[in-house]
Structure formats: C-alpha cells, structure tokens
Design a protein around this motif. Structure first.
Motif, short mmCIF file in Angstrom:
data_model
loop_
_atom_site.label_atom_id
_atom_site.label_comp_id
_atom_site.label_asym_id
_atom_site.label_seq_id
_atom_site.Cartn_x
_atom_site.Cartn_y
_atom_site.Cartn_z
N TYR A 4 0.84 -1.20 0.00
CA TYR A 4 0.00 0.00 0.00
C TYR A 4 0.87 1.25 0.00
N SER A 5 1.95 1.22 0.75
CA SER A 5 2.90 2.34 0.79
C SER A 5 3.46 2.61 -0.61
N THR A 15 0.84 4.19 -2.94
CA THR A 15 0.54 5.59 -2.66
C THR A 15 1.78 6.48 -2.69
N ASP A 44 4.13 6.68 -0.59
CA ASP A 44 4.29 7.28 0.73
C ASP A 44 5.20 6.40 1.57
N VAL A 49 1.47 4.89 6.73
CA VAL A 49 0.30 4.12 6.36
C VAL A 49 -0.08 3.12 7.46
N THR A 60 -3.35 -0.09 8.42
CA THR A 60 -4.58 -0.77 8.03
C THR A 60 -5.39 -1.06 9.28
N TYR A 72 -5.16 3.09 5.14
CA TYR A 72 -5.16 4.54 5.23
C TYR A 72 -3.76 5.08 5.01
N ASN A 73 -3.72 6.27 4.43
CA ASN A 73 -2.50 7.02 4.24
C ASN A 73 -2.73 8.31 5.02
#
Length: 131
Positions: free
Chosen positions: A84-85, A88, A90, A95, A97, A111-112
């Motif tokens: 996920y990082s 995004t 980021d 980040v 979860t 989420y970021n």
C-alpha cells in the motif's frame, strides 16, 4: 486454509475487546502499523480511535502461540503495508490498516494518514499476496 486461520484469530480478538470495551464488535478495530524493527504493531481501537497497544497473543486470547500463527501473520501484514505504501508513494511509517468485522467477514481498510485509500476483504488481500 490461511484465510480461515487469520479470520478466526482476528474475529477472536475483535470479539474479546468488544466485550472488554462494552461495545458491539462492529465498533472495534485492530490497527496495524509498521514497526521499523521488522514486525508490525497492533493497536486496539474503538470507533477508529486508539485505545491500547496489544500483542498478537492478546488478540489470539492465548498464553502461547503453539502453531506460530504470529510468524505467519506478521510478514503478511507487513507486506500488505509495504504494498500500500508503494501504491501511494508514501513512507511506510505513514500508512496503516484497520482490520474489522464486516457482517460475518473480516475486512481491511488501508489509510494514508487520515485518507482512506483502499477497502478490501481479507480473502481478496490474501489472494493479492499469493496466499
């Protein structure tokens, strides 16, 4: 097989802490964040607000992890955060979860910062990791 084990463990933790906090299970989440030492950090949340940091054994509601489930869960969760990082662009430290009960299933919300970026079922996330 992996999905069933993870679902059972996370449901156990959510149910346990829902009782402890005196709220329905759908108001309790397990927040997972990166720990720079190579593992992840688990924080119990009530309505997405941090309540307390917990261990994997506390989530399992066991005194010992005889089957080494934590050794299975940590790399999977860390890899999910890393993916996920990367998606995004980021830093992994920004980040997280939230693992939550959605009806009779387990869902993950990535989420970021405070921006919700991705909601997936446990099954979909595991298949994305090749499990």
């Amino acid at each position: 097989m992996v999905e069933g084990i993870v679902k059972k463990i996370m449901t156990t933790g959510i149910t346990k802490y829902a009782k402890a906090y005196g709220v329905p299970a759908n108001e309790v989440q397990i927040k997972v964040t990166n720990n720079p030492n190579g593992t992840v950090i688990y924080t119990m949340c009530k309505q997405f607000k941090a309540v307390e940091e917990v261990s994997f054994l506390q989530i399992m509601d066991k005194k010992m992890d005889l089957f080494q489930y934590e050794a299975l869960a940590n790399p999977y969760l860390k890899k999910s955060l890393e993916m996920y990082s990367n998606d995004t662009n980021d830093d992994i430290q920004n980040v997280c979860t939230f693992i939550m009960q959605v009806q009779n299933n387990i869902g993950l919300a990535f989420y970021n910062g405070f921006k919700n970026g991705k909601n997936v079922s446990l099954a979909k996330e595991l298949s994305g990791l090749g499990l």
